[in-house]
Scaffold this motif. Structure first.
Motif, PDB file in Angstrom:
ATOM      1  N   LEU A 104       9.269  13.047   2.006  1.00 16.65           N
ATOM      2  CA  LEU A 104       8.111  13.611   1.634  1.00 16.65           C
ATOM      3  C   LEU A 104       6.874  12.627   1.392  1.00 16.65           C
ATOM      4  CD1 LEU A 104       9.112  16.772  -0.044  1.00 16.65           C
ATOM      5  CD2 LEU A 104       8.617  16.512   2.238  1.00 16.65           C
ATOM      6  N   ALA A 105       7.266  11.284   1.309  1.00 12.38           N
ATOM      7  CA  ALA A 105       6.180  10.469   0.920  1.00 12.38           C
ATOM      8  C   ALA A 105       5.187  10.276   1.860  1.00 12.38           C
ATOM      9  CB  ALA A 105       6.780   8.927   0.588  1.00 12.38           C
ATOM     10  N   GLY A 106       5.446  10.328   3.170  1.00 11.77           N
ATOM     11  CA  GLY A 106       4.475  10.116   4.205  1.00 11.77           C
ATOM     12  C   GLY A 106       3.596  11.379   4.232  1.00 11.77           C
ATOM     13  N   ALA A 107       3.931  12.471   3.848  1.00 10.09           N
ATOM     14  CA  ALA A 107       2.910  13.607   4.067  1.00 10.09           C
ATOM     15  C   ALA A 107       1.606  13.433   3.258  1.00 10.09           C
ATOM     16  CB  ALA A 107       3.639  14.833   3.573  1.00 10.09           C
ATOM     17  N   GLY A 108       0.602  13.351   3.929  1.00  9.83           N
ATOM     18  CA  GLY A 108      -0.685  13.230   3.265  1.00  9.83           C
ATOM     19  C   GLY A 108      -1.541  14.311   3.298  1.00  9.83           C
ATOM     20  N   GLY A 109      -1.036  15.558   4.012  1.00  9.27           N
ATOM     21  CA  GLY A 109      -2.011  16.662   4.033  1.00  9.27           C
ATOM     22  C   GLY A 109      -1.409  17.905   4.924  1.00  9.27           C
ATOM     23  N   VAL A 110      -2.223  18.633   5.202  1.00 10.39           N
ATOM     24  CA  VAL A 110      -1.668  19.971   5.753  1.00 10.39           C
ATOM     25  C   VAL A 110      -2.604  20.222   7.017  1.00 10.39           C
ATOM     26  CG1 VAL A 110      -0.953  22.336   5.734  1.00 10.39           C
ATOM     27  CG2 VAL A 110      -0.523  20.833   3.922  1.00 10.39           C
ATOM     28  N   GLY A 111      -1.860  20.073   8.175  1.00 12.17           N
ATOM     29  CA  GLY A 111      -2.766  20.459   9.290  1.00 12.17           C
ATOM     30  C   GLY A 111      -2.645  21.800  10.068  1.00 12.17           C
ATOM     31  N   ILE A 112      -3.644  22.562  10.736  1.00  9.75           N
ATOM     32  CA  ILE A 112      -3.403  23.862  11.369  1.00  9.75           C
ATOM     33  C   ILE A 112      -2.993  23.476  12.791  1.00  9.75           C
ATOM     34  CG2 ILE A 112      -4.331  25.987  11.688  1.00  9.75           C
ATOM     35  CD1 ILE A 112      -6.258  25.856   9.355  1.00  9.75           C
ATOM     36  N   ALA A 113      -2.017  23.840  13.340  1.00 10.06           N
ATOM     37  CA  ALA A 113      -1.476  23.796  14.595  1.00 10.06           C
ATOM     38  C   ALA A 113      -1.693  24.769  15.542  1.00 10.06           C
ATOM     39  CB  ALA A 113      -0.112  23.409  14.801  1.00 10.06           C
ATOM     40  N   ARG A 162       0.804  -1.193   0.017  1.00  9.60           N
ATOM     41  CA  ARG A 162       0.075  -0.156  -0.016  1.00  9.60           C
ATOM     42  C   ARG A 162       0.646   1.110   0.180  1.00  9.60           C
ATOM     43  NH1 ARG A 162      -4.777   0.415   4.150  1.00  9.60           N
ATOM     44  NH2 ARG A 162      -5.561  -1.582   2.742  1.00  9.60           N
ATOM     45  N   ARG A 163       1.929   1.250   0.723  1.00  9.06           N
ATOM     46  CA  ARG A 163       2.700   2.464   0.752  1.00  9.06           C
ATOM     47  C   ARG A 163       3.316   2.632  -0.454  1.00  9.06           C
ATOM     48  NH1 ARG A 163       4.044   0.479   6.085  1.00  9.06           N
ATOM     49  NH2 ARG A 163       5.900  -0.476   5.268  1.00  9.06           N
ATOM     50  N   ALA A 164       3.950   1.588  -1.203  1.00  3.88           N
ATOM     51  CA  ALA A 164       4.537   1.745  -2.408  1.00  3.88           C
ATOM     52  C   ALA A 164       3.371   2.161  -3.357  1.00  3.88           C
ATOM     53  CB  ALA A 164       4.998   0.454  -2.988  1.00  3.88           C
ATOM     54  N   GLU A 165       2.260   1.785  -3.313  1.00  2.00           N
ATOM     55  CA  GLU A 165       1.296   2.513  -4.445  1.00  2.00           C
ATOM     56  C   GLU A 165       0.769   3.775  -4.174  1.00  2.00           C
ATOM     57  OE1 GLU A 165      -3.227   1.318  -5.793  1.00  2.00           O
ATOM     58  OE2 GLU A 165      -2.456   0.250  -4.119  1.00  2.00           O
ATOM     59  N   VAL A 166       0.799   4.139  -2.914  1.00  2.00           N
ATOM     60  CA  VAL A 166       0.587   5.822  -2.588  1.00  2.00           C
ATOM     61  C   VAL A 166       1.799   6.517  -3.133  1.00  2.00           C
ATOM     62  CG1 VAL A 166       0.120   7.215  -0.759  1.00  2.00           C
ATOM     63  CG2 VAL A 166      -0.933   5.115  -0.708  1.00  2.00           C
ATOM     64  N   ALA A 167       3.055   6.236  -2.938  1.00  2.00           N
ATOM     65  CA  ALA A 167       4.157   6.662  -3.340  1.00  2.00           C
ATOM     66  C   ALA A 167       4.224   6.992  -4.670  1.00  2.00           C
ATOM     67  CB  ALA A 167       5.369   5.940  -2.769  1.00  2.00           C
ATOM     68  N   LYS A 168       3.615   5.959  -5.368  1.00  2.00           N
ATOM     69  CA  LYS A 168       3.659   6.104  -7.019  1.00  2.00           C
ATOM     70  C   LYS A 168       2.678   6.979  -7.429  1.00  2.00           C
ATOM     71  CE  LYS A 168       3.468   3.148 -11.238  1.00  2.00           C
ATOM     72  NZ  LYS A 168       2.974   1.779 -11.505  1.00  2.00           N
TER      73      LYS A 168
END
Length: 453
Positions: free
Chosen positions: A292-301, A247-253
């Motif tokens: 950066l492959a694990g960055a799925g979005g941006v959050g407001i802290a 799954r990680r490989a597919e998301v990275a692609k």
């Protein structure tokens, strides 16, 4: 008893030529009766033998007197006798007064005075006409208000009034056209902006409670699918390590071909892509792509969310606002304001060409040189658009007797710019010269324009 004025008589004088009465006068008011070439006489006669004014009848002491001289001929009927002017002079019946003779006339007297060979003047005393005795025209010939009117004008006026009043009556009786109701989409923008002002933004109020409710409970990356199926993302876990790696490989692609990772060359080979070119090969693009492959979005802290979950990596910390951030390094940057580039030009004028001695050439040159600022303004306005604009403009105009400028003509224009020539023509048209020549004076004046600097 009747008054004396009702029985008094008035003098009647007539001009006779070849047995026909040319003109007749009734002296209703007592006074002198003169003849001659002067227009102020009672009877104007263009006869060379008569003086400018000669009083044939004069009124003195409530009585008329006949006046004649030795050259005049005529006859007078005194009632008892009929005598001529020669007998009146020789027998002393007329009183001599200088070169004139004066004969008092009774109301019964009448006579004839010869002014020329075929022109005679007759006189007699008659009763004044009464009001009832005045001649009147027959009723058929007497005019009235209807007969004195212009029939054609009256017909045109009546037709015009009928046409206008009929049109006004039709307009008043007709129903007004219905006004179509426009929808908001059909209204022009200028009405839409006035009728529907933009809604003011509501002030944003952030409290600690709303911030805690809006903050995520767990620090997990968000994706576009998290809003639709949040429960499926949190509950679904890979069954094994191999399935998680696939799954990680597919998301990275999928991610590597989009956005910033595509530019940085996350899917590139060993060369490192564009990022490797920028950094000079010291850092590989693959490492950055892996980070950066694990960055799925941006959050407001927020401070509340950080305080709820605690800072990562141990220690203590808080969220800093923009006002708490500081800068160091470089000096003060002055953005300044937009300034217009100053452009200046020179205007030189030669000696004018004047084709009349009524206008002093040197005085005219001084008058125009005192007003070269307006001419220079015409040139500098176009010099801002074309910094290389230069040349000569020959203006030919005329000075009118009133001092105003007459006809203006651009005889030569080497600038190649019609706007400068038109502006100069407008400036020259407003000049009022101190000269008042007897006739129109043509003038030719050259202006030479060059950029300053």
């Amino acid at each position: 008893m009747a008054s004396p004025q009702q029985h008094s008589r008035i003098l009647r004088v007539g001009l006779v030529q070849d047995g026909r009465i040319l003109e007749e006068r009734h002296l209703l008011k007592p006074g002198d009766f003169t003849v001659g070439q002067d227009p102020k006489n009672s009877l104007v006669l263009p006869l060379p033998d008569l003086p400018a004014s000669f009083p044939v009848f004069e009124y003195r002491a409530n009585q008329y007197n006949l006046v004649f001289n030795e050259d005049m001929h005529g006859r007078v009927d005194l009632g008892s006798s009929d005598v001529d002017f020669q007998t009146l002079r020789t027998q002393g019946m007329a009183m001599q007064r200088g070169d004139q003779y004066v004969l008092p006339l009774q109301e019964s007297a009448r006579g004839l005075v010869e002014l020329d060979k075929d022109l005679r003047l007759f006189f007699q005393f008659v009763r004044p006409p009464l009001e009832s005795e005045k001649p009147r025209l027959p009723p058929d010939l007497q005019g009235g208000s209807w007969r004195s009117m212009d029939r054609m004008f009256l017909g045109i006026l009546a037709a015009s009034l009928l046409l206008h009043f009929s049109g006004a009556a039709i307009i008043i009786a007709s129903e007004p056209p219905p006004e179509p109701e426009l929808s908001l989409d059909e209204l022009p923008d200028r009405f839409a902006r006035v009728l529907m002002p933009p809604k003011p933004e509501e002030p944003r109020k952030q409290t600690a409670d709303t911030a805690q409710a809006a903050a995520p409970t767990e620090d997990k990356p968000r994706s576009s699918d998290s809003d639709e199926k949040p429960a499926a993302d949190t509950s679904s876990k890979p069954a094994s390590a191999e399935e998680a790696a696939a799954r990680r490989a597919e998301v990275a692609k999928k991610v590597s071909g989009k956005g910033l990772l595509k530019i940085l060359g996350s899917a590139g080979g060993g060369g490192g892509g564009a990022f490797s070119d920028v950094l000079g090969g010291s850092t590989g693009g693959g490492e950055i792509a892996q980070a950066l492959a694990g960055a799925g979005g941006v959050g407001i802290a927020t401070e509340a969310s950080v305080g709820a979950n605690g800072p990562r990596g141990g220690g203590s910390g808080k969220v800093a606002g923009i006002g708490e951030l500081g800068t160091s390094g470089g000096g003060k940057v002055d953005l300044g304001s937009k300034k217009e580039v100053e452009v200046s030009g020179r205007v030189s004028a030669a000696t004018p060409e004047v084709e009349s001695s009524d206008v002093d050439r040197e005085a005219l040159a001084r008058y125009i040189k005192a007003r070269l600022k307006a001419i220079q303004g015409c040139y500098e306005r176009e010099l801002k658009r074309n910094p290389h604009l230069k040349g000569k403009v020959m203006v030919r105009f005329s000075i009118m007797p009133s001092g105003r400028t007459g006809e203006i003509e651009i005889e030569e224009n080497t600038l190649g710019n019609d706007a400068v020539a038109s502006c100069i023509r407008t400036v020259v048209r407003g000049w009022v010269f101190p000269f008042k020549p007897d006739d129109e004076v043509p003038v030719a004046y050259p202006f030479v324009f060059t950029p300053a600097g």
